[in-house]
Scaffold this active site. Structure first.
Site, PDB file in Angstrom:
ATOM      1  N   LYS A  40       0.860  -1.196   0.000  1.00 43.82           N
ATOM      2  CA  LYS A  40       0.000   0.000   0.000  1.00 43.82           C
ATOM      3  C   LYS A  40       0.892   1.241   0.000  1.00 43.82           C
ATOM      4  O   LYS A  40       1.774   1.379   0.854  1.00 43.82           O
ATOM      5  CB  LYS A  40      -0.887  -0.005   1.254  1.00 43.82           C
ATOM      6  CG  LYS A  40      -1.804   1.205   1.356  1.00 43.82           C
ATOM      7  CD  LYS A  40      -2.817   1.021   2.468  1.00 43.82           C
ATOM      8  CE  LYS A  40      -2.392   1.593   3.792  1.00 43.82           C
ATOM      9  NZ  LYS A  40      -2.377   3.060   3.836  1.00 43.82           N
ATOM     10  N   ASP A  68      -3.461   4.271  -1.935  1.00 40.45           N
ATOM     11  CA  ASP A  68      -4.331   4.771  -0.864  1.00 40.45           C
ATOM     12  C   ASP A  68      -4.221   6.288  -0.777  1.00 40.45           C
ATOM     13  O   ASP A  68      -3.492   6.824   0.051  1.00 40.45           O
ATOM     14  CB  ASP A  68      -3.935   4.105   0.463  1.00 40.45           C
ATOM     15  CG  ASP A  68      -4.901   4.441   1.591  1.00 40.45           C
ATOM     16  OD1 ASP A  68      -6.049   4.864   1.301  1.00 40.45           O
ATOM     17  OD2 ASP A  68      -4.517   4.282   2.764  1.00 40.45           O
ATOM     18  N   LEU A  69      -4.938   6.973  -1.680  1.00 45.35           N
ATOM     19  CA  LEU A  69      -4.890   8.439  -1.701  1.00 45.35           C
ATOM     20  C   LEU A  69      -6.246   9.046  -1.354  1.00 45.35           C
ATOM     21  O   LEU A  69      -6.409  10.252  -1.346  1.00 45.35           O
ATOM     22  CB  LEU A  69      -4.413   8.934  -3.076  1.00 45.35           C
ATOM     23  CG  LEU A  69      -2.988   8.512  -3.464  1.00 45.35           C
ATOM     24  CD1 LEU A  69      -2.650   8.951  -4.889  1.00 45.35           C
ATOM     25  CD2 LEU A  69      -1.957   9.087  -2.499  1.00 45.35           C
ATOM     26  N   LYS A  70      -7.214   8.216  -1.078  1.00 39.36           N
ATOM     27  CA  LYS A  70      -8.546   8.665  -0.611  1.00 39.36           C
ATOM     28  C   LYS A  70      -9.051   9.889  -1.375  1.00 39.36           C
ATOM     29  O   LYS A  70      -9.250  10.956  -0.805  1.00 39.36           O
ATOM     30  CB  LYS A  70      -8.519   8.947   0.890  1.00 39.36           C
ATOM     31  CG  LYS A  70      -8.164   7.721   1.716  1.00 39.36           C
ATOM     32  CD  LYS A  70      -8.260   7.993   3.205  1.00 39.36           C
ATOM     33  CE  LYS A  70      -7.938   6.773   4.024  1.00 39.36           C
ATOM     34  NZ  LYS A  70      -6.531   6.341   3.928  1.00 39.36           N
ATOM     35  N   ASP A  73     -13.377  14.921  -3.734  1.00 37.81           N
ATOM     36  CA  ASP A  73     -13.551  16.229  -4.376  1.00 37.81           C
ATOM     37  C   ASP A  73     -14.937  16.204  -5.028  1.00 37.81           C
ATOM     38  O   ASP A  73     -15.703  15.261  -4.819  1.00 37.81           O
ATOM     39  CB  ASP A  73     -12.439  16.458  -5.416  1.00 37.81           C
ATOM     40  CG  ASP A  73     -12.124  17.943  -5.603  1.00 37.81           C
ATOM     41  OD1 ASP A  73     -13.086  18.721  -5.796  1.00 37.81           O
ATOM     42  OD2 ASP A  73     -10.947  18.311  -5.557  1.00 37.81           O
ATOM     43  N   VAL A  74     -15.250  17.199  -5.822  1.00 33.45           N
ATOM     44  CA  VAL A  74     -16.538  17.166  -6.520  1.00 33.45           C
ATOM     45  C   VAL A  74     -16.520  15.966  -7.481  1.00 33.45           C
ATOM     46  O   VAL A  74     -15.446  15.529  -7.922  1.00 33.45           O
ATOM     47  CB  VAL A  74     -16.812  18.486  -7.287  1.00 33.45           C
ATOM     48  CG1 VAL A  74     -16.938  19.638  -6.306  1.00 33.45           C
ATOM     49  CG2 VAL A  74     -15.727  18.769  -8.307  1.00 33.45           C
ATOM     50  N   GLN A 192      -2.991   3.484  17.083  1.00 35.55           N
ATOM     51  CA  GLN A 192      -4.071   2.557  16.753  1.00 35.55           C
ATOM     52  C   GLN A 192      -4.745   2.094  18.033  1.00 35.55           C
ATOM     53  O   GLN A 192      -4.094   1.516  18.903  1.00 35.55           O
ATOM     54  CB  GLN A 192      -3.539   1.345  15.973  1.00 35.55           C
ATOM     55  CG  GLN A 192      -2.976   1.692  14.602  1.00 35.55           C
ATOM     56  CD  GLN A 192      -4.055   1.968  13.562  1.00 35.55           C
ATOM     57  OE1 GLN A 192      -5.227   2.156  13.895  1.00 35.55           O
ATOM     58  NE2 GLN A 192      -3.665   2.029  12.305  1.00 35.55           N
ATOM     59  N   GLY A 212       1.416  -2.256   9.004  1.00 34.34           N
ATOM     60  CA  GLY A 212       2.543  -1.352   8.781  1.00 34.34           C
ATOM     61  C   GLY A 212       3.610  -1.520   9.830  1.00 34.34           C
ATOM     62  O   GLY A 212       4.494  -2.368   9.724  1.00 34.34           O
TER      63      GLY A 212
HETATM   64  O1  C5P Z   1       1.395   1.049  11.019  1.00 36.63           O
HETATM   65  P1  C5P Z   1      -0.022   0.531  10.960  1.00 36.63           P
HETATM   66  O2  C5P Z   1      -0.095  -0.981  10.989  1.00 36.63           O
HETATM   67  O3  C5P Z   1      -0.909   1.203  11.976  1.00 36.63           O
HETATM   68  O4  C5P Z   1      -0.511   0.969   9.518  1.00 36.63           O
HETATM   69  C1  C5P Z   1      -1.842   0.931   9.145  1.00 36.63           C
HETATM   70  C2  C5P Z   1      -2.009   1.559   7.793  1.00 36.63           C
HETATM   71  O5  C5P Z   1      -3.386   1.550   7.479  1.00 36.63           O
HETATM   72  C3  C5P Z   1      -1.555   2.996   7.700  1.00 36.63           C
HETATM   73  O6  C5P Z   1      -1.035   3.195   6.379  1.00 36.63           O
HETATM   74  C4  C5P Z   1      -2.810   3.801   7.881  1.00 36.63           C
HETATM   75  O7  C5P Z   1      -2.804   5.025   7.195  1.00 36.63           O
HETATM   76  C5  C5P Z   1      -3.836   2.871   7.249  1.00 36.63           C
HETATM   77  N1  C5P Z   1      -5.199   3.080   7.699  1.00 36.63           N
HETATM   78  C6  C5P Z   1      -5.594   2.970   9.026  1.00 36.63           C
HETATM   79  N2  C5P Z   1      -6.901   3.171   9.369  1.00 36.63           N
HETATM   80  C7  C5P Z   1      -7.792   3.459   8.434  1.00 36.63           C
HETATM   81  C8  C5P Z   1      -7.409   3.559   7.090  1.00 36.63           C
HETATM   82  C9  C5P Z   1      -6.082   3.348   6.755  1.00 36.63           C
HETATM   83  O8  C5P Z   1      -4.788   2.686   9.901  1.00 36.63           O
HETATM   84  N3  C5P Z   1      -9.063   3.611   8.776  1.00 36.63           N
END
Ligand code: C5P
Length: 240
Positions: A40, A68-70, A73-74, A192, A212
């Site tokens: 990702k 993953d750039l979410k 926009d319009v 988290q 991650g």
């Molecule tokens: O380091 P970690 O395991 O927390 O990484 C989780 C990844 O998932 C990060 O890239 C984070 O931006 C992404 N993410 C998240 N929660 C969301 C959407 C994406 O943790 N709701």
């Protein structure tokens, strides 16, 4: 658990490449070797420059890529962005937004699989109240996911804790991608909060997990990734 989908077991782990530069990303991918097949790449790397060269390089290594750039926009602007992205070789991408934004994005997606962000996991009930939504978070996640699927999105990003209610209430075609995995029973010293472990995530209905820091920050990242892969393999063998 989700219904069986045509997803190879080794592709169910998506590694979040949240590193500051494409050089560091390439080093980490080389270090991880065969232990990770799906990556990702998000906003941090996008802002670093060399994003699409990195995407091409990952594809040339035979990896799958989640952009993953979410997009938010319009509708016409999101549609144009999706149209540009669809020929870039990405496998998954995220969009954010209401029905008309999702509809415009779906119109242009081609073979690209689109995931909708339902409610960001950083928003709590107080934030939802502040935004003026007269509903609770769980109901809002479910209704957003339902709309996303009806409109033609391929799936959603969801916390592990929400995944089971999505599975219980929605069509099994929906892809559910779950971040916030903490593979060991640790008390994370990070941001988290609503975490689940590997088996729990799949048991609750995840199709893919995004991991991650627990892998990137491990003393031996490759070993950590192999350990997660071994757990995924064992879980699906037991379920078969
Ligand atoms: O380091 P970690 O395991 O927390 O990484 C989780 C990844 O998932 C990060 O890239 C984070 O931006 C992404 N993410 C998240 N929660 C969301 C959407 C994406 O943790 N709701």
């Amino acid at each position: 658990m989700s219904a069986p989908k045509d997803i190879s077991v080794t592709e169910r782990l998506i590694l979040a490449l949240d590193v500051p530069s494409p050089d560091e990303a390439r080093k980490l991918v080389a270090l991880l070797g065969d232990s990770v097949q799906f990556y990702k790449i998000g906003l941090e790397l996008f802002m670093a420059g060399g994003y699409f060269e990195l995407l091409d390089w990952l594809k040339a290594q035979g990896k799958k890529v989640f952009v993953d750039l979410k997009f938010f926009d319009v509708p016409e602007t999101v549609a144009s962005a999706v149209r540009q992205l669809r020929s870039r070789g990405a496998d998954l991408a995220t969009i954010h937004g209401n029905d008309s934004i999702m509809r415009a994005a779906v119109r242009e997606k081609g073979d690209l699989k689109l995931l909708a962000v339902t409610v960001l996991t950083s928003l709590d009930q107080g934030d939802i109240d502040d935004l003026g939504f007269k509903t609770d978070v769980a109901a809002l996640v479910l209704s957003r996911a339902k709309r996303a699927l009806e409109i033609g999105c391929d799936g959603v990003v969801s916390s592990g804790l929400e995944a089971s209610q999505l599975r219980a209430n929605l069509d099994h075609r929906l892809l559910v991608v779950v971040p916030g995995i903490r593979p060991v029973a640790n008390k994370p010293a990070d941001d988290q909060k609503r975490t689940v472990d590997v088996e729990e995530a799949f048991e609750m209905g995840a199709d893919y997990i995004v991991v991650g820091r627990p892998i990137r920050g491990a003393e031996n990242p490759k070993q950590a990734a192999q350990d997660v892969q071994a757990r995924i393999k064992a879980y699906f063998e037991k379920k078969a």
